[in-house]
Design a protein around this motif. Structure first.
Motif, PDB file in Angstrom:
ATOM      1  N   ALA A  96      51.218  34.484  39.008  1.00  0.00           N
ATOM      2  CA  ALA A  96      50.242  33.419  39.281  1.00  0.00           C
ATOM      3  C   ALA A  96      50.417  32.272  38.283  1.00  0.00           C
ATOM      4  N   ILE A  97      50.650  32.628  37.034  1.00  0.00           N
ATOM      5  CA  ILE A  97      50.845  31.601  36.005  1.00  0.00           C
ATOM      6  C   ILE A  97      52.124  30.823  36.272  1.00  0.00           C
ATOM      7  N   ALA A  98      53.206  31.528  36.628  1.00  0.00           N
ATOM      8  CA  ALA A  98      54.496  30.873  36.862  1.00  0.00           C
ATOM      9  C   ALA A  98      54.466  29.976  38.099  1.00  0.00           C
ATOM     10  N   LEU A 111      44.171  27.797  35.324  1.00  0.00           N
ATOM     11  CA  LEU A 111      45.424  28.325  34.768  1.00  0.00           C
ATOM     12  C   LEU A 111      45.216  28.777  33.326  1.00  0.00           C
ATOM     13  N   ASP A 112      44.525  27.992  32.551  1.00  0.00           N
ATOM     14  CA  ASP A 112      44.241  28.384  31.161  1.00  0.00           C
ATOM     15  C   ASP A 112      43.418  29.676  31.118  1.00  0.00           C
ATOM     16  N   GLY A 113      42.460  29.816  32.036  1.00  0.00           N
ATOM     17  CA  GLY A 113      41.647  31.031  32.097  1.00  0.00           C
ATOM     18  C   GLY A 113      42.490  32.253  32.451  1.00  0.00           C
ATOM     19  N   MET A 116      44.530  33.225  29.436  1.00  0.00           N
ATOM     20  CA  MET A 116      43.707  33.910  28.440  1.00  0.00           C
ATOM     21  C   MET A 116      43.415  35.351  28.861  1.00  0.00           C
ATOM     22  N   ILE A 117      43.122  35.572  30.147  1.00  0.00           N
ATOM     23  CA  ILE A 117      42.854  36.925  30.637  1.00  0.00           C
ATOM     24  C   ILE A 117      44.099  37.804  30.476  1.00  0.00           C
ATOM     25  N   LYS A 118      45.248  37.259  30.846  1.00  0.00           N
ATOM     26  CA  LYS A 118      46.499  38.017  30.722  1.00  0.00           C
ATOM     27  C   LYS A 118      46.783  38.361  29.265  1.00  0.00           C
TER      28      LYS A 118
END
Length: 187
Positions: A96-98, A111-113, A116-118
């Motif tokens: 998801a981030i990529a 995306l920042d959230g 941070m969760i990851k």
């Protein structure tokens, strides 16, 4: 003649004494041999019993050590199934981030959230002994840590017989591989 009879009586008595003493000596020798052989048998039995005892003691000591080691190993890897089930969720977060484009200002907070969760999830899992394997791109294939899923023509000569891409990251739990890194190798 009386002297001859006395000599014969004396000689007969001497012979009887000699026979009696030789019989006594033979009996004593037999008794001594029986005692020695019985002592030898007892000594041999004692040695066998000591040997059996030492073997049994060693076997028990090995069992105790093996059981203690298995117990320690079990406590270290008891959470392996749970952690293995969580790893695909981490993979989904990384995908998801990529795939999220950070150029859009509306998506950046989300995306920042997710990042941070990851990161928090990885930190928590690292506290339980789970570690991500380092990126293996450009390194030699090591079957102890990597699972080659395919081979492609090497993009450059330096990637020949080396890892070109890591499709899924590998994980270790207390230095035991619980998921091999899935990699692509260059030909």
């Amino acid at each position: 003649m009386a002297e001859n009879k006395e000599k014969e009586n004396i000689e007969n008595k001497e012979e009887q004494v000699e026979e009696t003493s030789s019989e006594t000596t033979e009996e004593q020798t037999e008794e001594t041999q029986e005692e020695v052989s019985e002592t030898d048998k007892l000594a041999q039995e004692l040695a066998e019993m000591k040997n059996k005892y030492l073997r049994l003691y060693s076997e028990f000591d090995n069992f105790r050590k093996r059981t203690a080691k298995e117990k320690v190993d079990l406590t270290k890897t008891a959470s392996e199934k749970v952690l293995s089930a969580i790893i695909p969720t981490i993979d989904d977060l990384e995908r998801a981030i990529a795939n999220t484009k950070s150029e859009n200002e509306e998506v950046k907070p989300v995306l920042d959230g997710v990042v941070m969760i990851k990161d928090k999830m990885l930190k928590t899992l690292e506290g339980q002994g789970l570690k991500q394997m380092e990126d293996a791109t450009g390194k030699e294939l090591n079957t102890d840590f990597h699972d080659a899923i395919t081979q492609i023509p090497a993009p450059t000569e330096e990637f020949k017989d080396k890892i070109v891409d890591v499709v899924e990251k590998g994980y270790t739990l207390n230095d035991k591989v619980i998921r091999y890194a899935k990699v692509v190798v260059g030909q």
